[in-house]
Write a protein that holds these residues in place. Sequence first.
Motif, PDB file in Angstrom:
ATOM      1  N   HIS A  62       5.722  30.180  -8.436  1.00 35.42           N
ATOM      2  CA  HIS A  62       4.757  29.520  -9.325  1.00 35.42           C
ATOM      3  C   HIS A  62       5.243  28.140  -9.737  1.00 35.42           C
ATOM      4  O   HIS A  62       6.441  27.876  -9.765  1.00 35.42           O
ATOM      5  CB  HIS A  62       4.533  30.365 -10.584  1.00 35.42           C
ATOM      6  CG  HIS A  62       3.647  31.524 -10.359  1.00 35.42           C
ATOM      7  ND1 HIS A  62       2.340  31.548 -10.750  1.00 35.42           N
ATOM      8  CD2 HIS A  62       3.873  32.727  -9.785  1.00 35.42           C
ATOM      9  CE1 HIS A  62       1.799  32.703 -10.423  1.00 35.42           C
ATOM     10  NE2 HIS A  62       2.712  33.438  -9.830  1.00 35.42           N
ATOM     11  N   ALA A  63       4.306  27.288 -10.122  1.00 39.47           N
ATOM     12  CA  ALA A  63       4.649  25.963 -10.637  1.00 39.47           C
ATOM     13  C   ALA A  63       5.109  26.040 -12.090  1.00 39.47           C
ATOM     14  O   ALA A  63       5.752  25.128 -12.586  1.00 39.47           O
ATOM     15  CB  ALA A  63       3.445  25.029 -10.520  1.00 39.47           C
ATOM     16  N   GLY A 118      22.894  44.752  -1.330  1.00 37.59           N
ATOM     17  CA  GLY A 118      22.394  45.851  -2.150  1.00 37.59           C
ATOM     18  C   GLY A 118      21.578  45.410  -3.352  1.00 37.59           C
ATOM     19  O   GLY A 118      21.349  46.187  -4.274  1.00 37.59           O
ATOM     20  N   ARG A 119      21.112  44.181  -3.350  1.00 35.43           N
ATOM     21  CA  ARG A 119      20.319  43.655  -4.459  1.00 35.43           C
ATOM     22  C   ARG A 119      18.853  44.035  -4.294  1.00 35.43           C
ATOM     23  O   ARG A 119      18.400  44.327  -3.199  1.00 35.43           O
ATOM     24  CB  ARG A 119      20.427  42.127  -4.545  1.00 35.43           C
ATOM     25  CG  ARG A 119      21.823  41.530  -4.536  1.00 35.43           C
ATOM     26  CD  ARG A 119      22.667  41.833  -5.747  1.00 35.43           C
ATOM     27  NE  ARG A 119      22.177  41.345  -7.001  1.00 35.43           N
ATOM     28  CZ  ARG A 119      22.569  40.230  -7.610  1.00 35.43           C
ATOM     29  NH1 ARG A 119      23.433  39.447  -7.025  1.00 35.43           N
ATOM     30  NH2 ARG A 119      22.080  39.905  -8.776  1.00 35.43           N
ATOM     31  N   GLN A 120      18.122  43.981  -5.397  1.00 34.99           N
ATOM     32  CA  GLN A 120      16.677  44.189  -5.377  1.00 34.99           C
ATOM     33  C   GLN A 120      16.010  42.874  -5.745  1.00 34.99           C
ATOM     34  O   GLN A 120      16.470  42.163  -6.643  1.00 34.99           O
ATOM     35  CB  GLN A 120      16.274  45.260  -6.376  1.00 34.99           C
ATOM     36  CG  GLN A 120      16.773  46.639  -6.011  1.00 34.99           C
ATOM     37  CD  GLN A 120      16.286  47.658  -7.012  1.00 34.99           C
ATOM     38  OE1 GLN A 120      16.305  47.424  -8.211  1.00 34.99           O
ATOM     39  NE2 GLN A 120      15.833  48.789  -6.510  1.00 34.99           N
ATOM     40  N   LEU A 121      14.918  42.553  -5.070  1.00 36.99           N
ATOM     41  CA  LEU A 121      14.231  41.287  -5.301  1.00 36.99           C
ATOM     42  C   LEU A 121      12.786  41.502  -5.701  1.00 36.99           C
ATOM     43  O   LEU A 121      12.123  42.407  -5.186  1.00 36.99           O
ATOM     44  CB  LEU A 121      14.204  40.452  -4.016  1.00 36.99           C
ATOM     45  CG  LEU A 121      15.489  39.849  -3.554  1.00 36.99           C
ATOM     46  CD1 LEU A 121      16.156  40.750  -2.552  1.00 36.99           C
ATOM     47  CD2 LEU A 121      15.207  38.514  -2.942  1.00 36.99           C
ATOM     48  N   THR A 122      12.331  40.615  -6.567  1.00 36.98           N
ATOM     49  CA  THR A 122      10.912  40.489  -6.842  1.00 36.98           C
ATOM     50  C   THR A 122      10.538  39.070  -6.477  1.00 36.98           C
ATOM     51  O   THR A 122      11.185  38.114  -6.917  1.00 36.98           O
ATOM     52  CB  THR A 122      10.590  40.739  -8.328  1.00 36.98           C
ATOM     53  OG1 THR A 122      10.913  42.092  -8.647  1.00 36.98           O
ATOM     54  CG2 THR A 122       9.118  40.490  -8.620  1.00 36.98           C
ATOM     55  N   ILE A 123       9.532  38.924  -5.645  1.00 36.83           N
ATOM     56  CA  ILE A 123       9.026  37.610  -5.268  1.00 36.83           C
ATOM     57  C   ILE A 123       7.710  37.437  -6.009  1.00 36.83           C
ATOM     58  O   ILE A 123       6.782  38.234  -5.838  1.00 36.83           O
ATOM     59  CB  ILE A 123       8.834  37.502  -3.746  1.00 36.83           C
ATOM     60  CG1 ILE A 123      10.185  37.724  -3.045  1.00 36.83           C
ATOM     61  CG2 ILE A 123       8.232  36.148  -3.383  1.00 36.83           C
ATOM     62  CD1 ILE A 123      10.079  37.982  -1.564  1.00 36.83           C
ATOM     63  N   LEU A 124       7.654  36.420  -6.855  1.00 34.81           N
ATOM     64  CA  LEU A 124       6.477  36.184  -7.681  1.00 34.81           C
ATOM     65  C   LEU A 124       5.525  35.252  -6.949  1.00 34.81           C
ATOM     66  O   LEU A 124       5.789  34.059  -6.811  1.00 34.81           O
ATOM     67  CB  LEU A 124       6.898  35.599  -9.024  1.00 34.81           C
ATOM     68  CG  LEU A 124       5.817  35.460 -10.069  1.00 34.81           C
ATOM     69  CD1 LEU A 124       5.200  36.825 -10.374  1.00 34.81           C
ATOM     70  CD2 LEU A 124       6.396  34.853 -11.333  1.00 34.81           C
ATOM     71  N   SER A 125       4.433  35.814  -6.444  1.00 34.19           N
ATOM     72  CA  SER A 125       3.464  35.079  -5.640  1.00 34.19           C
ATOM     73  C   SER A 125       2.408  34.422  -6.525  1.00 34.19           C
ATOM     74  O   SER A 125       2.096  34.910  -7.607  1.00 34.19           O
ATOM     75  CB  SER A 125       2.792  36.045  -4.668  1.00 34.19           C
ATOM     76  OG  SER A 125       1.773  35.395  -3.958  1.00 34.19           O
ATOM     77  N   THR A 126       1.839  33.341  -6.021  1.00 31.10           N
ATOM     78  CA  THR A 126       0.799  32.641  -6.770  1.00 31.10           C
ATOM     79  C   THR A 126      -0.587  33.244  -6.539  1.00 31.10           C
ATOM     80  O   THR A 126      -1.451  33.135  -7.392  1.00 31.10           O
ATOM     81  CB  THR A 126       0.749  31.156  -6.362  1.00 31.10           C
ATOM     82  OG1 THR A 126       0.556  31.074  -4.949  1.00 31.10           O
ATOM     83  CG2 THR A 126       2.024  30.443  -6.758  1.00 31.10           C
ATOM     84  N   ASP A 127      -0.782  33.873  -5.382  1.00 29.27           N
ATOM     85  CA  ASP A 127      -2.098  34.445  -5.080  1.00 29.27           C
ATOM     86  C   ASP A 127      -1.973  35.498  -3.987  1.00 29.27           C
ATOM     87  O   ASP A 127      -0.912  35.686  -3.401  1.00 29.27           O
ATOM     88  CB  ASP A 127      -3.092  33.352  -4.669  1.00 29.27           C
ATOM     89  CG  ASP A 127      -2.626  32.524  -3.486  1.00 29.27           C
ATOM     90  OD1 ASP A 127      -2.172  33.104  -2.471  1.00 29.27           O
ATOM     91  OD2 ASP A 127      -2.691  31.288  -3.574  1.00 29.27           O
ATOM     92  N   GLU A 128      -3.077  36.152  -3.708  1.00 26.19           N
ATOM     93  CA  GLU A 128      -3.108  37.239  -2.734  1.00 26.19           C
ATOM     94  C   GLU A 128      -2.764  36.759  -1.325  1.00 26.19           C
ATOM     95  O   GLU A 128      -2.040  37.431  -0.590  1.00 26.19           O
ATOM     96  CB  GLU A 128      -4.491  37.908  -2.753  1.00 26.19           C
ATOM     97  CG  GLU A 128      -4.533  39.240  -2.071  1.00 26.19           C
ATOM     98  CD  GLU A 128      -3.707  40.314  -2.777  1.00 26.19           C
ATOM     99  OE1 GLU A 128      -3.110  41.145  -2.045  1.00 26.19           O
ATOM    100  OE2 GLU A 128      -3.632  40.340  -4.004  1.00 26.19           O
ATOM    101  N   ALA A 129      -3.271  35.591  -0.943  1.00 31.37           N
ATOM    102  CA  ALA A 129      -3.003  35.070   0.404  1.00 31.37           C
ATOM    103  C   ALA A 129      -1.506  34.805   0.608  1.00 31.37           C
ATOM    104  O   ALA A 129      -0.955  35.114   1.668  1.00 31.37           O
ATOM    105  CB  ALA A 129      -3.802  33.790   0.637  1.00 31.37           C
ATOM    106  N   LEU A 130      -0.856  34.266  -0.412  1.00 30.46           N
ATOM    107  CA  LEU A 130       0.581  34.014  -0.305  1.00 30.46           C
ATOM    108  C   LEU A 130       1.361  35.326  -0.246  1.00 30.46           C
ATOM    109  O   LEU A 130       2.339  35.431   0.490  1.00 30.46           O
ATOM    110  CB  LEU A 130       1.076  33.152  -1.469  1.00 30.46           C
ATOM    111  CG  LEU A 130       2.553  32.771  -1.436  1.00 30.46           C
ATOM    112  CD1 LEU A 130       2.904  32.020  -0.156  1.00 30.46           C
ATOM    113  CD2 LEU A 130       2.916  31.954  -2.656  1.00 30.46           C
ATOM    114  N   LYS A 131       0.915  36.330  -0.992  1.00 32.49           N
ATOM    115  CA  LYS A 131       1.562  37.650  -0.914  1.00 32.49           C
ATOM    116  C   LYS A 131       1.566  38.166   0.521  1.00 32.49           C
ATOM    117  O   LYS A 131       2.583  38.659   1.008  1.00 32.49           O
ATOM    118  CB  LYS A 131       0.830  38.671  -1.807  1.00 32.49           C
ATOM    119  CG  LYS A 131       1.385  38.773  -3.177  1.00 32.49           C
ATOM    120  CD  LYS A 131       0.684  39.739  -4.098  1.00 32.49           C
ATOM    121  CE  LYS A 131       0.067  40.953  -3.574  1.00 32.49           C
ATOM    122  NZ  LYS A 131      -0.483  41.848  -4.605  1.00 32.49           N
ATOM    123  N   VAL A 132       0.446  38.027   1.188  1.00 28.67           N
ATOM    124  CA  VAL A 132       0.333  38.495   2.572  1.00 28.67           C
ATOM    125  C   VAL A 132       1.255  37.693   3.482  1.00 28.67           C
ATOM    126  O   VAL A 132       1.977  38.259   4.309  1.00 28.67           O
ATOM    127  CB  VAL A 132      -1.135  38.412   3.054  1.00 28.67           C
ATOM    128  CG1 VAL A 132      -1.236  38.663   4.544  1.00 28.67           C
ATOM    129  CG2 VAL A 132      -2.004  39.393   2.277  1.00 28.67           C
TER     130      VAL A 132
END
Length: 142
Positions: free
Chosen positions: A91-92, A28-42
Motif C-alpha cells: 500500500h501507499a 521458517g518465517r511466516q509472511l503476510t503480503i498486504l495487497s492493494t486490490d484483488e487483481a494484485l492479490k492474484v
Amino acid sequence: MTRVEFIFNVADKLAKIADLSEKAVAKGRQLTILSTDEALKVKVGQQLWQHSPTSFLPNATETDDYAAFSPIQIHMADNPLMQDDVLINMHAEVPMFFGRFRYLVELVGNEEADKVAARARFKFYRDRGYEIKSTNMANNSL
C-alpha cells in the motif's frame, strides 16, 4: 518493537516479493503480503506459485480454507490477519496494524509517485522512533 526495512528502487516488486518470500520461508518465517486490490492479490499468488522451476512458494488468501496452514498469506487491508511475523506492505499508506508484526518490509519502486508516498511512510516510522534499515537496489546486482 517492529523492525522496519525500506527497499528502494525495486524494478520488479513481484519478483522481489518472491525472492523475499523464498528466503523467509526457508528460515521458517511466516509472511503476510498486504495487497492493494484483488487483481494484485492474484498476480502475487501467481508469482509465488511460479517463482522457481524446481519449487514453489505455497500461499493462500484470507478466504482460502487452508490459509491458516500456509506460510505465506496474501491479504487486503480490511481483512483479519492470521499471523504477526513478517508484513510486506504493497500500500501507499502506512498499515495502522503494522505494530503487531515483528518485521515490516516496504518496497519502493522507481516511479516518482511511489517514492513520494514512501517518503511519507518513512517519516511516519522515523518520527515514532522506529529504527529503519534502508536498502537501495540500484546499488545491488539483484
